[in-house]
Write an enzyme that holds these catalytic residues in place. Structure first.
Site, PDB file in Angstrom:
ATOM      1  N   ARG A 100       0.881  -1.184   0.000  1.00  0.00           N
ATOM      2  CA  ARG A 100       0.000   0.000   0.000  1.00  0.00           C
ATOM      3  C   ARG A 100       0.907   1.218   0.000  1.00  0.00           C
ATOM      4  O   ARG A 100       1.706   1.421   0.904  1.00  0.00           O
ATOM      5  CB  ARG A 100      -0.914   0.010   1.227  1.00  0.00           C
ATOM      6  CG  ARG A 100      -1.649   1.330   1.378  1.00  0.00           C
ATOM      7  CD  ARG A 100      -2.764   1.292   2.401  1.00  0.00           C
ATOM      8  NE  ARG A 100      -3.934   0.607   1.867  1.00  0.00           N
ATOM      9  CZ  ARG A 100      -5.160   0.702   2.397  1.00  0.00           C
ATOM     10  NH1 ARG A 100      -5.364   1.428   3.478  1.00  0.00           N
ATOM     11  NH2 ARG A 100      -6.175   0.066   1.852  1.00  0.00           N
ATOM     12  N   HIS A 127      -7.352   0.764  -6.409  1.00  0.00           N
ATOM     13  CA  HIS A 127      -7.545  -0.078  -5.220  1.00  0.00           C
ATOM     14  C   HIS A 127      -8.265  -1.365  -5.667  1.00  0.00           C
ATOM     15  O   HIS A 127      -9.424  -1.615  -5.327  1.00  0.00           O
ATOM     16  CB  HIS A 127      -8.387   0.695  -4.200  1.00  0.00           C
ATOM     17  CG  HIS A 127      -8.408   0.083  -2.827  1.00  0.00           C
ATOM     18  ND1 HIS A 127      -7.625  -0.994  -2.465  1.00  0.00           N
ATOM     19  CD2 HIS A 127      -9.123   0.417  -1.716  1.00  0.00           C
ATOM     20  CE1 HIS A 127      -7.862  -1.290  -1.202  1.00  0.00           C
ATOM     21  NE2 HIS A 127      -8.762  -0.459  -0.723  1.00  0.00           N
ATOM     22  N   GLN A 130     -10.230  -3.912  -3.281  1.00  0.00           N
ATOM     23  CA  GLN A 130     -11.560  -3.499  -2.829  1.00  0.00           C
ATOM     24  C   GLN A 130     -12.619  -3.879  -3.860  1.00  0.00           C
ATOM     25  O   GLN A 130     -13.741  -4.253  -3.518  1.00  0.00           O
ATOM     26  CB  GLN A 130     -11.581  -1.987  -2.593  1.00  0.00           C
ATOM     27  CG  GLN A 130     -12.904  -1.474  -2.043  1.00  0.00           C
ATOM     28  CD  GLN A 130     -13.196  -1.974  -0.629  1.00  0.00           C
ATOM     29  OE1 GLN A 130     -12.362  -1.852   0.259  1.00  0.00           O
ATOM     30  NE2 GLN A 130     -14.370  -2.539  -0.418  1.00  0.00           N
ATOM     31  N   ASP A 214     -17.180   7.315  -1.947  1.00  0.00           N
ATOM     32  CA  ASP A 214     -15.962   7.184  -1.133  1.00  0.00           C
ATOM     33  C   ASP A 214     -15.695   8.561  -0.535  1.00  0.00           C
ATOM     34  O   ASP A 214     -16.337   9.554  -0.929  1.00  0.00           O
ATOM     35  CB  ASP A 214     -14.805   6.720  -2.052  1.00  0.00           C
ATOM     36  CG  ASP A 214     -13.507   6.415  -1.304  1.00  0.00           C
ATOM     37  OD1 ASP A 214     -13.548   6.289  -0.061  1.00  0.00           O
ATOM     38  OD2 ASP A 214     -12.457   6.318  -1.961  1.00  0.00           O
ATOM     39  N   CYS A 254     -16.266   1.787   0.362  1.00  0.00           N
ATOM     40  CA  CYS A 254     -15.131   0.937   0.773  1.00  0.00           C
ATOM     41  C   CYS A 254     -14.785   1.108   2.245  1.00  0.00           C
ATOM     42  O   CYS A 254     -14.151   0.229   2.831  1.00  0.00           O
ATOM     43  CB  CYS A 254     -13.921   1.224  -0.100  1.00  0.00           C
ATOM     44  SG  CYS A 254     -13.284   2.907   0.042  1.00  0.00           S
ATOM     45  N   ARG A 283     -13.617  -8.499   1.975  1.00  0.00           N
ATOM     46  CA  ARG A 283     -12.186  -8.278   1.708  1.00  0.00           C
ATOM     47  C   ARG A 283     -11.406  -9.540   2.099  1.00  0.00           C
ATOM     48  O   ARG A 283     -10.492  -9.952   1.405  1.00  0.00           O
ATOM     49  CB  ARG A 283     -11.672  -7.073   2.523  1.00  0.00           C
ATOM     50  CG  ARG A 283     -12.222  -5.718   2.103  1.00  0.00           C
ATOM     51  CD  ARG A 283     -11.737  -5.300   0.734  1.00  0.00           C
ATOM     52  NE  ARG A 283     -10.299  -5.263   0.645  1.00  0.00           N
ATOM     53  CZ  ARG A 283      -9.525  -4.243   1.047  1.00  0.00           C
ATOM     54  NH1 ARG A 283     -10.076  -3.159   1.530  1.00  0.00           N
ATOM     55  NH2 ARG A 283      -8.207  -4.291   0.916  1.00  0.00           N
TER      56      ARG A 283
HETATM   57  N1  NVA Z   1      -9.923   6.742  -1.580  1.00  0.00           N
HETATM   58  C1  NVA Z   1      -9.574   6.314  -0.243  1.00  0.00           C
HETATM   59  C2  NVA Z   1      -9.806   4.863  -0.079  1.00  0.00           C
HETATM   60  C3  NVA Z   1      -9.498   4.337   1.297  1.00  0.00           C
HETATM   61  C4  NVA Z   1      -9.684   2.843   1.415  1.00  0.00           C
HETATM   62  C5  NVA Z   1      -8.112   6.680   0.027  1.00  0.00           C
HETATM   63  O1  NVA Z   1      -7.284   6.483  -0.877  1.00  0.00           O
HETATM   64  O2  NVA Z   1      -7.817   7.152   1.112  1.00  0.00           O
HETATM   65  N1   CP Z   2     -11.278  -0.061   2.422  1.00  0.00           N
HETATM   66  C1   CP Z   2     -10.018  -0.107   2.875  1.00  0.00           C
HETATM   67  O1   CP Z   2      -9.072  -0.359   2.140  1.00  0.00           O
HETATM   68  O2   CP Z   2      -9.896   0.120   4.212  1.00  0.00           O
HETATM   69  P1   CP Z   2      -8.543   0.318   5.024  1.00  0.00           P
HETATM   70  O3   CP Z   2      -7.949   1.643   4.602  1.00  0.00           O
HETATM   71  O4   CP Z   2      -8.977   0.323   6.466  1.00  0.00           O
HETATM   72  O5   CP Z   2      -7.607  -0.796   4.732  1.00  0.00           O
END
Ligand code: NVA
Ligand code: CP
Length: 296
Positions: A100, A127, A130, A214, A254, A283
């Site tokens: 990540r 992502h 997800q 989101d 998500c 997930r």
């Molecule tokens: N768009 C959000 C998704 C978090 C799971 C982010 O990148 O923070």
């Molecule tokens: N939806 C998701 O990826 O959640 P986290 O940021 O908690 O991993």
């Protein structure tokens, strides 16, 4: 054999993706299945996470293997050790790695130098994990998503761009509504006949079978949060907006969610429409199926 990575939904064929969803549903019924005793998943997190970390770690344990959490705060990655060196070293001691990170280029470089499969656990661009959970949830709740209509409301961010990839791979129509200036990147617009982009949430949701949103400010955009609240104020998904969707439409997010911003508290908690808790749980199951697929 060439190592397969999962950096985007486009790395797998449609058939492979559907196979993963079926396997995820099977694994959900029988979670403990120690077929990967001794296998190790390396988990590199340069951003925060609850669901992703937990689902990968629990999943690996249910599969009989183990997971090692690596944060830049306490590895040499955070002290500037080159990515290509880190990738070669970490992949020599693990069987599969999830990353990540911020820039999508980072994960592409990492995967290039890794001798084991690399999974995208979120970048600024995509992502895909997800989306496996979202597609599994739709399949369980409403059947095949092929030919259905999905509405994306809000920021043209990593989740939105992953929905654009999913629209191609799973064959649904995608109607995106973003405030002007917050549209997704053009390069994710693979199929103009299947994807529509506007700034009108009511039109986008019209007749939709699935409505998704989101956060308005993603990780790394915290400084823009208050400005974005003003720019996105007409893009909240709530019961009033859902009235325009198909009669049995469902809602997904998500998570983490900001109640009262991108989604109303009432809609998020509406058990008939909001699938967010099932989506979060999936997930775990879908990523276990993905790990099985990549490890072979
Ligand atoms: N768009 C959000 C998704 C978090 C799971 C982010 O990148 O923070
Ligand atoms: N939806 C998701 O990826 O959640 P986290 O940021 O908690 O991993």
């Amino acid at each position: 054999m060439k190592v397969r990575h999962f950096l985007s939904l486009l790395d797998l064929s449609q058939k492979e993706l559907l196979g993963i969803l079926d396997r995820a549903i099977e694994l959900k019924k029988k979670p403990i299945n120690s077929i990967y005793t001794g296998k190790v998943l390396g988990m590199i997190f340069e951003k925060a996470s609850t669901r992703t970390r937990l689902s990968f770690e629990a999943g690996m344990s249910q599969l009989g293997g183990s997971a090692i959490f690596l944060s830049p705060r306490d590895t040499q990655l955070g002290r500037g050790e080159p990515l290509q060196d880190s990738a070669r070293v970490i992949s020599a001691m693990t069987d599969i790695i999830m990353v990540r990170t911020f820039s999508h280029k980072t994960i592409e470089t990492f995967a290039h130098y890794s001798c084991v499969p690399v999974i995208n656990a979120l970048t600024d661009a995509l992502h895909p994990c997800q989306l496996l959970a979202d597609m599994q949830t739709f399949l369980e709740e409403r059947g095949s998503i092929e030919g259905k209509k999905v509405a994306w409301i809000g920021d043209g961010n990593n989740m939105c761009q992953s929905y654009m990839n999913a629209s191609e791979q799973f064959g649904f129509k995608l109607s995106i509504a973003c405030p002007e200036g917050f549209e997704p990147e053009e390069k994710y617009l693979l199929n103009r006949s299947n994807i529509n982009i506007s700034s009108n949430p009511v039109e986008a949701v019209h007749g939709a079978d699935l409505v998704v949103t989101d956060v308005w400010a993603s990780m790394g955009q915290e400084k823009e949060q208050s400005e974005r609240i003003l720019q996105f104020k007409n893009f909240q998904v709530n019961h009033e907006l859902m009235e325009n969707a198909a009669k049995d439409a469902i809602f997904m997010h998500c998570l983490p969610a900001h109640r009262g911003e991108e989604v109303s508290e009432e809609l998020l908690e509406d058990k008939k429409i909001s699938m967010v808790w099932k989506e979060a749980e999936n997930r775990l199951h879908s990523q276990k199926a993905l790990i099985e697929f990549l490890l072979g």
